[in-house]
Design an enzyme around this catalytic site. Sequence first.
Site, short mmCIF file in Angstrom:
data_model
loop_
_atom_site.label_atom_id
_atom_site.label_comp_id
_atom_site.label_asym_id
_atom_site.label_seq_id
_atom_site.Cartn_x
_atom_site.Cartn_y
_atom_site.Cartn_z
N ASP A 132 22.24 -1.12 30.00
CA ASP A 132 22.87 0.15 30.33
C ASP A 132 24.22 -0.11 30.99
O ASP A 132 24.46 -1.18 31.55
CB ASP A 132 21.99 0.96 31.29
CG ASP A 132 20.68 1.37 30.65
OD1 ASP A 132 20.60 1.40 29.41
OD2 ASP A 132 19.73 1.65 31.41
N1 URA Z 1 15.85 -1.17 31.18
C1 URA Z 1 16.72 -0.19 31.55
O1 URA Z 1 16.30 0.89 31.93
N2 URA Z 1 18.03 -0.46 31.48
C2 URA Z 1 18.54 -1.63 31.07
O2 URA Z 1 19.76 -1.80 31.04
C3 URA Z 1 17.64 -2.64 30.70
C4 URA Z 1 16.30 -2.39 30.76
#
Ligand code: URA
Length: 240
Positions: A103
Site C-alpha cells: 500500500d
Molecule cells: N497488507 C496490507 O494491508 N497492506 C500492505 O501493504 C501489505 C499487506
Amino acid sequence: MRLDKLISDSAALTRKEAAASIRAGQAAINGTTVREPDRKVEPGTDSVVFRGAPIVWRRFVYAMLHKPAGYVSATDDRSLPYVLELFPPEYRKRGLFPVGRLDRDTTGLLIMTDDGQTAHRALSPRRHVTKVYSFTCLSPLPPEAEKAFADGMTIGDEVCLPAILTPAPDRLSGTVTLTEGKYHQIKRMFERLGNKIVSLKRESFAGIPLDPSLAPGEWRELTSEETETLLTAAGTDKPE
Ligand code: URA
C-alpha cells in the site's frame, strides 16, 4: 543481439548514443575495436568492452527496494510518486516492475525485477511464499487474536490462508506472516478484529530480509544467494 542494443541495455545510454559511441571506436568485441553498431554479439559468450570497462550482460535483474511511505507500487503514475522513479534510467529502461504491491503508506521490502515468470510464480498463493510484516496497531490485541489468524480468517467474502500473528509483549506491535497477498490484507484482518493498523512494514519476502543498511528510498541488487533463494521459492529454473 546487436552491439548497440547490448550496450544501451547495460549502460545509461539511448540506442542512438550507444551507436555513436561505437562508431567513435569506444567498443571492442573479444579484444578488437568494432565500429559497426549493428555488429552481432553473443551475450554471455563474447567479451564486450565499452569505454574500457567490461559489459556484464544479464538476462534478468533482481533488486530490493526499501519502499518509502507515500510511493505507489507501480511503474508509472500521473499524479503520485511511484517506486520505479527511485531507480536510475538504465534500470527503468529494462522494464523493472514491483513483485506484488505494498500500500502507499506501507514501507519496507519490495522486490523489483524484469523477470515476469518468476514474479508471477512468487506471487501465486499456491507457492506459499512467505512475507513477514512488522506492525503497530491502535488497540492491544486480545488473547484470541493469534488463533483467529492461524485458523484462516474470513474478510469480506474472501477466506484467508492460515497466517501467523506474533504479538510483542505490549500486544500493540509485532509481526504477521502471510503466504498470500490479498488487497489490503493485513489492514482488513485487523479491522475484522475491531482493531486498526497504525504502521506496516514488510521485513522479508521469500525468506530474504530487508537489508538494514538501506534507508527508505534506497535499493540494491540482490546478491547471488538472494537471487537463488527467490528463484527457488518461485520454482523458476536458474537462468543461464
Ligand atoms: N497488507 C496490507 O494491508 N497492506 C500492505 O501493504 C501489505 C499487506
